[in-house]
Design a protein around this motif. Structure first.
Motif, mmCIF file in Angstrom:
data_model
loop_
_atom_site.group_PDB
_atom_site.id
_atom_site.type_symbol
_atom_site.label_atom_id
_atom_site.label_comp_id
_atom_site.label_asym_id
_atom_site.label_seq_id
_atom_site.Cartn_x
_atom_site.Cartn_y
_atom_site.Cartn_z
ATOM 1 N N THR A 282 29.659 36.496 30.333
ATOM 2 C CA THR A 282 29.588 36.370 31.792
ATOM 3 C C THR A 282 28.930 37.616 32.399
ATOM 4 O OG1 THR A 282 31.881 37.170 31.806
ATOM 5 C CG2 THR A 282 31.550 34.801 32.041
ATOM 6 N N PRO A 283 27.596 37.686 32.385
ATOM 7 C CA PRO A 283 26.895 38.916 32.768
ATOM 8 C C PRO A 283 26.806 39.199 34.263
ATOM 9 C CG PRO A 283 25.604 37.553 31.237
ATOM 10 C CD PRO A 283 26.683 36.709 31.799
ATOM 11 N N ALA A 284 27.380 38.346 35.104
ATOM 12 C CA ALA A 284 27.396 38.647 36.540
ATOM 13 C C ALA A 284 28.513 39.626 36.884
ATOM 14 C CB ALA A 284 27.557 37.367 37.354
ATOM 15 N N PHE A 285 29.385 39.885 35.910
ATOM 16 C CA PHE A 285 30.530 40.768 36.131
ATOM 17 C C PHE A 285 30.468 41.948 35.159
ATOM 18 C CE2 PHE A 285 31.698 36.325 36.773
ATOM 19 C CZ PHE A 285 32.202 36.327 38.071
ATOM 20 N N VAL A 286 30.877 43.123 35.614
ATOM 21 C CA VAL A 286 30.996 44.258 34.698
ATOM 22 C C VAL A 286 32.449 44.519 34.341
ATOM 23 C CG1 VAL A 286 28.867 45.345 35.489
ATOM 24 C CG2 VAL A 286 31.043 45.972 36.566
ATOM 25 N N ALA A 287 33.381 43.869 35.045
ATOM 26 C CA ALA A 287 34.807 44.002 34.726
ATOM 27 C C ALA A 287 35.440 42.616 34.713
ATOM 28 C CB ALA A 287 35.516 44.893 35.753
ATOM 29 N N ASP A 288 36.294 42.366 33.744
ATOM 30 C CA ASP A 288 36.944 41.062 33.655
ATOM 31 C C ASP A 288 37.843 40.819 34.866
ATOM 32 O OD1 ASP A 288 36.204 39.569 31.245
ATOM 33 O OD2 ASP A 288 36.853 41.368 30.194
ATOM 34 N N CYS A 289 37.895 39.556 35.271
ATOM 35 C CA CYS A 289 38.569 39.186 36.514
ATOM 36 C C CYS A 289 39.017 37.732 36.417
ATOM 37 C CB CYS A 289 37.616 39.372 37.692
ATOM 38 S SG CYS A 289 36.033 38.507 37.463
ATOM 39 N N LEU A 290 39.429 37.167 37.529
ATOM 40 C CA LEU A 290 39.912 35.781 37.544
ATOM 41 C C LEU A 290 38.863 34.827 36.975
ATOM 42 C CD1 LEU A 290 42.331 33.993 38.574
ATOM 43 C CD2 LEU A 290 40.951 33.602 40.623
ATOM 44 N N GLU A 291 37.614 35.030 37.365
ATOM 45 C CA GLU A 291 36.548 34.115 36.947
ATOM 46 C C GLU A 291 36.251 34.181 35.455
ATOM 47 O OE1 GLU A 291 36.207 34.627 41.287
ATOM 48 O OE2 GLU A 291 36.514 35.995 39.605
ATOM 49 N N THR A 292 36.511 35.308 34.828
ATOM 50 C CA THR A 292 36.249 35.418 33.388
ATOM 51 C C THR A 292 37.495 35.136 32.560
ATOM 52 O OG1 THR A 292 36.718 37.796 33.252
ATOM 53 C CG2 THR A 292 34.481 37.145 33.878
ATOM 54 N N LEU A 293 38.646 35.606 33.023
ATOM 55 C CA LEU A 293 39.870 35.492 32.234
ATOM 56 C C LEU A 293 40.555 34.135 32.372
ATOM 57 C CD1 LEU A 293 41.326 39.037 32.975
ATOM 58 C CD2 LEU A 293 40.164 38.273 30.895
ATOM 59 N N GLU A 294 40.542 33.572 33.575
ATOM 60 C CA GLU A 294 41.200 32.276 33.778
ATOM 61 C C GLU A 294 40.204 31.119 33.694
ATOM 62 O OE1 GLU A 294 42.939 28.727 35.476
ATOM 63 O OE2 GLU A 294 41.244 29.814 36.355
#
Length: 343
Positions: A282-294
């Motif tokens: 998920t290269p739109a994010f530099v830190a894991d968050c709701l959109e990547t983890l859930e």
């Protein structure tokens, strides 16, 4: 004196509806997120969305919440602490929504005597709902509270060699030992109209399959182009054949046409196409968050396997990866000791 303000998205104070609701209100009432007139936006957000959405979002946050707090905040703080320890100038952390606020971050720098600020949105690709809203709010706060300050804005770094190498190395490291059929690049989606609104030429962005690969001044602010360019550069770095990767867009909302193809729809079809082992980055994010983890590591994983998939790998964001930290510090120090930023 120079200093840096790193800015990420933000998070609710807790995964409870009472805290999720004001966070969503601040986020969704942002005119750069839901870009309709105020009264219509208020009707949509406060009259419709916030009646049920906080409870649903709270359940999603509860799935990913850590003992230390929101993963996005915890990971951003870890990154910040490492950068702060190595950079030659003061570095503060802020969130666009929630806390710590942009104002508190600027105050922290002002208290240290900082008058020249490198404003650093932590988004590789430019979008009005992420980068622009940070720059606009920070400037509003600067004028009202910190008129002695000057800003230098970090442009989107989607194609910077250091970033591409960090991202490619991270993907390669996490793919080691995973016999994948396909590597999926899943970027956060935006409404198509946002792409057209940020087109400085007012005519180039047709979203027709060719405009993103045709050179144009519009690409400086074109989220779609920058996503495809990130993918192209990483694929080139990793030497991936065409049949081993795809690109999609996630997290769409109902009502508008968002960038396609949609991640959830494509993932659900993949097992039927013979793709049994899937890796997602998920290269739109530099830190894991709701959109990547859930949304990806949990929901997409479940859906993929429910449709016949066998093995699913969610590749973590860069987070506080040491090589990524070194890149951030390098960019900061290059700016701090040069007349013009070379980030």
């Amino acid at each position: 004196m120079k200093g840096v303000l790193l800015v990420n998205l933000g998070s609710p104070k807790s995964p409870e509806p009472k805290d999720v609701k004001p966070y969503l209100d601040e986020f969704l009432m942002d005119k750069y997120v839901i870009d309709v007139p105020f009264l219509l936006r208020a009707l949509l957000v406060r009259g419709i969305i916030l009646r049920k959405r906080p409870e649903k979002s709270a359940e999603a946050y509860k799935k990913i919440w850590w003992e230390e707090g929101s993963p996005l905040i915890v990971l951003s703080k870890r990154m910040h602490e490492k950068v702060k320890a190595k950079a030659e100038v003061p570095v503060a952390l802020a969130m666009r929504y929630g806390t710590p606020s942009i104002e508190s971050g600027l105050q922290e720098l002002a208290d240290k005597g900082v008058t020249e600020v490198l404003l650093f949105p932590l988004y590789p690709q430019y979008a009005m709902a992420s980068t622009l809203t940070i720059l606009v709010l920070a400037e509003e706060i600067r004028k009202k509270k910190f008129p002695q300050m000057t800003f230098t804005d970090v442009p989107a770094f989607y194609n910077k060699p250091d970033y591409i190498k960090n991202l490619s190395d991270s993907i390669q490291k996490h793919l080691k030992g995973f016999d994948y059929d396909l590597l999926l690049f899943s970027y956060h989606g935006i409404p198509e109209r946002h792409v057209r609104k940020t087109d400085v030429t007012k005519s180039h962005c047709k979203i027709d399959g060719s405009c993103c690969s045709t050179p144009s001044a519009a690409h400086q602010f074109c989220y779609r182009h920058q996503c495809y360019e990130t993918t192209r550069l990483v694929v080139e770095q990793l030497g991936l054949p065409k049949e081993k990767y795809r690109q999609t867009f996630q997290s769409r909302l109902a009502g508008d046409k968002w960038l396609e193809p949609y991640t959830d729809i494509e993932i659900n079809k993949m097992p039927g196409e013979g793709i049994k082992n899937l890796a997602v980055v998920t290269p739109a994010f530099v830190a894991d968050c709701l959109e990547t983890l859930e949304e990806i590591a949990m929901q997409a994983n479940e859906d993929f396997k429910a449709n016949g998939g066998e093995n699913f790998l969610a590749i973590p964001c860069l987070n506080d990866d040491e090589n990524w930290i070194e890149t951030l510090v390098k960019w900061i120090d290059e700016w701090a000791f040069a007349e013009k930023t070379v980030v």
